[in-house]
Design a protein around this motif. Structure first.
Motif, PDB file in Angstrom:
ATOM      1  N   ALA A 236       0.851  -1.198   0.000  1.00  0.00           N
ATOM      2  CA  ALA A 236       0.000   0.000   0.000  1.00  0.00           C
ATOM      3  C   ALA A 236       0.885   1.245   0.000  1.00  0.00           C
ATOM      4  CB  ALA A 236      -0.919   0.011   1.217  1.00  0.00           C
ATOM      5  N   PRO A 237       0.713   2.153  -0.981  1.00  0.00           N
ATOM      6  CA  PRO A 237       1.553   3.353  -1.021  1.00  0.00           C
ATOM      7  C   PRO A 237       1.143   4.407  -0.003  1.00  0.00           C
ATOM      8  CG  PRO A 237      -0.003   3.360  -2.838  1.00  0.00           C
ATOM      9  CD  PRO A 237      -0.188   2.055  -2.130  1.00  0.00           C
ATOM     10  N   VAL A 238      -0.123   4.372   0.450  1.00  0.00           N
ATOM     11  CA  VAL A 238      -0.632   5.349   1.427  1.00  0.00           C
ATOM     12  C   VAL A 238      -1.639   4.650   2.340  1.00  0.00           C
ATOM     13  CG1 VAL A 238      -0.324   7.392  -0.052  1.00  0.00           C
ATOM     14  CG2 VAL A 238      -2.448   6.061  -0.186  1.00  0.00           C
ATOM     15  N   ASP A 239      -2.036   5.339   3.380  1.00  0.00           N
ATOM     16  CA  ASP A 239      -3.123   4.838   4.225  1.00  0.00           C
ATOM     17  C   ASP A 239      -4.440   4.986   3.477  1.00  0.00           C
ATOM     18  OD1 ASP A 239      -1.139   4.573   6.038  1.00  0.00           O
ATOM     19  OD2 ASP A 239      -1.827   6.162   7.398  1.00  0.00           O
ATOM     20  N   GLY A 240      -5.307   3.988   3.549  1.00  0.00           N
ATOM     21  CA  GLY A 240      -6.600   4.079   2.889  1.00  0.00           C
ATOM     22  C   GLY A 240      -7.279   2.729   2.799  1.00  0.00           C
ATOM     23  N   GLN A 241      -8.306   2.696   1.968  1.00  0.00           N
ATOM     24  CA  GLN A 241      -9.088   1.467   1.790  1.00  0.00           C
ATOM     25  C   GLN A 241      -8.780   0.853   0.433  1.00  0.00           C
ATOM     26  OE1 GLN A 241     -13.353   1.965   1.738  1.00  0.00           O
ATOM     27  NE2 GLN A 241     -13.722  -0.134   2.380  1.00  0.00           N
ATOM     28  N   LEU A 242      -8.500  -0.440   0.438  1.00  0.00           N
ATOM     29  CA  LEU A 242      -8.227  -1.170  -0.797  1.00  0.00           C
ATOM     30  C   LEU A 242      -9.545  -1.473  -1.501  1.00  0.00           C
ATOM     31  CD1 LEU A 242      -6.303  -2.776  -2.669  1.00  0.00           C
ATOM     32  CD2 LEU A 242      -6.646  -4.737  -1.156  1.00  0.00           C
ATOM     33  N   THR A 243      -9.664  -1.038  -2.759  1.00  0.00           N
ATOM     34  CA  THR A 243     -10.887  -1.280  -3.532  1.00  0.00           C
ATOM     35  C   THR A 243     -10.523  -1.711  -4.947  1.00  0.00           C
ATOM     36  OG1 THR A 243     -11.036   1.045  -4.213  1.00  0.00           O
ATOM     37  CG2 THR A 243     -12.217   0.416  -2.207  1.00  0.00           C
ATOM     38  N   SER A 244     -11.503  -2.281  -5.606  1.00  0.00           N
ATOM     39  CA  SER A 244     -11.379  -2.676  -7.022  1.00  0.00           C
ATOM     40  C   SER A 244     -10.197  -3.601  -7.273  1.00  0.00           C
ATOM     41  CB  SER A 244     -11.253  -1.431  -7.923  1.00  0.00           C
ATOM     42  OG  SER A 244     -12.333  -0.555  -7.724  1.00  0.00           O
ATOM     43  N   MET A 245      -9.856  -4.446  -6.310  1.00  0.00           N
ATOM     44  CA  MET A 245      -8.728  -5.361  -6.498  1.00  0.00           C
ATOM     45  C   MET A 245      -9.110  -6.441  -7.502  1.00  0.00           C
ATOM     46  SD  MET A 245      -6.251  -7.234  -3.734  1.00  0.00           S
ATOM     47  CE  MET A 245      -7.364  -8.496  -3.164  1.00  0.00           C
ATOM     48  N   ASP A 246      -8.260  -6.598  -8.507  1.00  0.00           N
ATOM     49  CA  ASP A 246      -8.516  -7.558  -9.574  1.00  0.00           C
ATOM     50  C   ASP A 246      -7.317  -8.484  -9.698  1.00  0.00           C
ATOM     51  OD1 ASP A 246      -9.421  -8.925 -11.779  1.00  0.00           O
ATOM     52  OD2 ASP A 246      -8.927  -7.343 -13.216  1.00  0.00           O
ATOM     53  N   ALA A 247      -7.251  -9.483  -8.858  1.00  0.00           N
ATOM     54  CA  ALA A 247      -6.149 -10.446  -8.889  1.00  0.00           C
ATOM     55  C   ALA A 247      -6.571 -11.705  -8.148  1.00  0.00           C
ATOM     56  CB  ALA A 247      -4.890  -9.851  -8.258  1.00  0.00           C
ATOM     57  N   GLU A 248      -6.289 -12.842  -8.751  1.00  0.00           N
ATOM     58  CA  GLU A 248      -6.566 -14.133  -8.134  1.00  0.00           C
ATOM     59  C   GLU A 248      -5.294 -14.974  -8.163  1.00  0.00           C
ATOM     60  OE1 GLU A 248      -9.245 -14.787  -6.569  1.00  0.00           O
ATOM     61  OE2 GLU A 248     -10.403 -13.026  -7.237  1.00  0.00           O
ATOM     62  N   ILE A 249      -5.141 -15.847  -7.178  1.00  0.00           N
ATOM     63  CA  ILE A 249      -3.950 -16.691  -7.086  1.00  0.00           C
ATOM     64  C   ILE A 249      -3.834 -17.558  -8.341  1.00  0.00           C
ATOM     65  CG2 ILE A 249      -2.876 -18.592  -5.814  1.00  0.00           C
ATOM     66  CD1 ILE A 249      -4.028 -17.417  -3.272  1.00  0.00           C
ATOM     67  N   GLY A 250      -2.634 -17.560  -8.921  1.00  0.00           N
ATOM     68  CA  GLY A 250      -2.386 -18.307 -10.150  1.00  0.00           C
ATOM     69  C   GLY A 250      -2.551 -17.476 -11.403  1.00  0.00           C
ATOM     70  N   GLN A 251      -3.115 -16.282 -11.266  1.00  0.00           N
ATOM     71  CA  GLN A 251      -3.337 -15.420 -12.426  1.00  0.00           C
ATOM     72  C   GLN A 251      -2.043 -14.706 -12.811  1.00  0.00           C
ATOM     73  OE1 GLN A 251      -6.324 -12.488 -11.681  1.00  0.00           O
ATOM     74  NE2 GLN A 251      -6.595 -11.951 -13.837  1.00  0.00           N
ATOM     75  N   ASN A 252      -1.788 -14.577 -14.109  1.00  0.00           N
ATOM     76  CA  ASN A 252      -0.616 -13.866 -14.597  1.00  0.00           C
ATOM     77  C   ASN A 252      -0.960 -12.405 -14.846  1.00  0.00           C
ATOM     78  OD1 ASN A 252       1.436 -15.912 -14.718  1.00  0.00           O
ATOM     79  ND2 ASN A 252       0.337 -16.821 -16.446  1.00  0.00           N
ATOM     80  N   LYS A 253      -0.117 -11.514 -14.356  1.00  0.00           N
ATOM     81  CA  LYS A 253      -0.315 -10.078 -14.521  1.00  0.00           C
ATOM     82  C   LYS A 253       0.849  -9.499 -15.317  1.00  0.00           C
ATOM     83  CE  LYS A 253      -4.148  -9.495 -12.266  1.00  0.00           C
ATOM     84  NZ  LYS A 253      -5.354  -8.980 -12.933  1.00  0.00           N
ATOM     85  N   ASN A 254       0.512  -8.701 -16.329  1.00  0.00           N
ATOM     86  CA  ASN A 254       1.546  -8.060 -17.137  1.00  0.00           C
ATOM     87  C   ASN A 254       2.042  -6.783 -16.463  1.00  0.00           C
ATOM     88  OD1 ASN A 254       1.286  -9.990 -19.224  1.00  0.00           O
ATOM     89  ND2 ASN A 254      -0.476  -8.885 -20.059  1.00  0.00           N
ATOM     90  N   LYS A 255       3.217  -6.357 -16.850  1.00  0.00           N
ATOM     91  CA  LYS A 255       3.777  -5.123 -16.318  1.00  0.00           C
ATOM     92  C   LYS A 255       2.862  -3.949 -16.681  1.00  0.00           C
ATOM     93  CE  LYS A 255       8.009  -2.370 -16.308  1.00  0.00           C
ATOM     94  NZ  LYS A 255       9.409  -2.260 -16.799  1.00  0.00           N
TER      95      LYS A 255
END
Length: 417
Positions: A236-255
């Protein structure tokens, strides 16, 4: 004896002719009357809406839909691509700066880091070997210089002694010249050894300086590579609420791919979509308001996004004063956006009549309220409640404002109760 009979003045033929002419005249007169006069239509008074013209405060505004958004949003993008190995929190979690969110794995990055560490270690080893060799070489040169100094001193002693003996004619010229030559040889040898030592020292310094620079560059590259590998743990870069997270275990994410966002809960703003028809009239500072519960909250346009998409553009609005306590992110608000200051005007209530007349005319009620006749008008500004009347009507006039769809082209309405 024959008798002359009087001729009848109104015989059947004449009567028929006169009757036909009279009927024709009546028909023509009726046609002229009904075509040149006002056409009328009987209307049930209970099926229409009548509004009275009055003067009042008028403010031109438009209704827009606004979405409640955090005042500040920090987007989480993948600094490096990789496979999602572990999630430490779920969407909606409250985060502190530096808290881990998820961990990615990237074999290529980790292998590059290992190779970089090996290369840095090799350069460091070479530097140490070069430094050791230079020290040994320096010691060897110093030993040689010590030998040369010793030989020079011995040659100088013999030269000075033989010079005196030669002056006293104790020794011959040949013996004196031999010691003189030996002394000059040792002197040149001393100068040469001193030059070699200095050159060797400069060469070693240059070599070590180049290796230090190379080591620093490789160390910096190693630090960058370590940072890249460290970025595989998304924090987390700042204090706040995490929202709209789009990631699941095993999923590949591009740069650069979006992983989620952190909403800084220090306040809210409202982002509204507006029809491009109004883009020339929208600017920062315009005021708006909305009602939530029993309270009215005021907003002010802070930023205008001039890019038009699908015929609409967006604005960001900030709260004037304290925001509503029960407001939530993503909530939709009905905002009344004012396009001008409040003024006095002659007002006509909005209604279905506008679809048929375009605001060019209305049915105005007679004084006795039994009829309504077509009247030309001119409208100005408008808002969701009223039209501004510029001409054609006066305060106290009553106008039919419901739909004229069933009235056709009649000029006058007769109201039946």
């Amino acid at each position: 004896m024959d008798r002359v009979l009087p001729k009848k003045k109104w015989n059947n033929k004449r009567i028929t002719t006169v009757a036909g002419i009279t009927a024709l005249v009546l028909l023509i007169s009726g046609s002229i009357y009904f075509t040149s006069g006002k056409s009328k239509l009987n209307v049930d008074a209970e099926r229409i809406t009548v509004s009275e013209i009055h003067k009042g405060k008028f403010q031109e505004f438009i209704p827009v839909n606004g979405i409640v958004m955090p005042l500040t949003t920090i987007y989480l993008d993948a600094a490096e691509g990789g496979r999602v190995e572990e999630k430490y929190v779920e969407d909606g979690a409250m985060m502190k700066k530096g808290d881990p969110i998820m961990r990615l794995s990237n074999t290529d990055l980790e292998l590059t880091l290992a190779n970089q560490e090996t290369a840095v270690f090799d350069v460091l080893t070479q530097m140490q070997n070069t430094r050791n060799n230079s020290q040994e070489n320096t010691i060897s040169k110093l030993n040689q210089l010590a030998d040369v100094d010793n030989g020079l001193k011995e040659a100088e002693r013999k030269y000075k002694m033989n010079k005196k003996l030669y002056a006293d004619r104790i020794i011959g010229l040949q013996e004196f010249q031999a010691t003189e030559n030996e002394y000059n040889y040792q002197l040149r040898k001393r100068r040469l050894a001193d030059r070699v030592l200095k050159q060797d020292s400069v060469s070693v310094k240059q070599q070590l300086s180049q290796m230090n620079e190379s080591y620093e560059r490789m160390t910096n590259a190693l630090q960058l590579m370590k940072k890249k590998v460290g970025d595989l743990v998304v924090r987390a870069p700042v204090d706040g609420q995490l929202t709209s997270m789009d990631a699941e275990i095993g999923q590949n994410k591009n740069k650069g791919e979006r992983l989620g966002q952190i909403d800084v809960l220090s306040g809210f703003k409202v982002r509204a979509d507006i029809d491009e028809h109004y883009i020339a009239r929208i600017f920062p500072g315009l005021m708006g308001d909305f009602t939530l519960g029993d309270k009215v909250y005021k907003l002010r346009i802070k930023k205008v996004f001039t890019q038009v998409t699908n015929g609409r553009f967006q604005v960001d609005m900030e709260f004037i004063g304290k925001a509503a306590s029960n407001i939530r992110r993503g909530q939709t608000l009905q905002v009344r956006l004012a396009l001008g200051d409040e003024t006095q005007a002659l007002l006509l209530a909005r209604g279905g009549f506008y679809q048929q007349t375009g605001g060019n005319w209305v049915f105005k009620m007679s004084k006795d309220g039994k009829t309504a006749y077509k009247t030309d008008i001119q409208l100005g500004r408008q808002n969701p409640d009223y039209y501004e009347i510029l001409s054609g009507l006066e305060p106290g006039d009553k106008v039919i404002t419901s739909s004229y769809e069933n009235f056709g082209d009649v000029q006058e309405l007769v109201l039946k109760k």
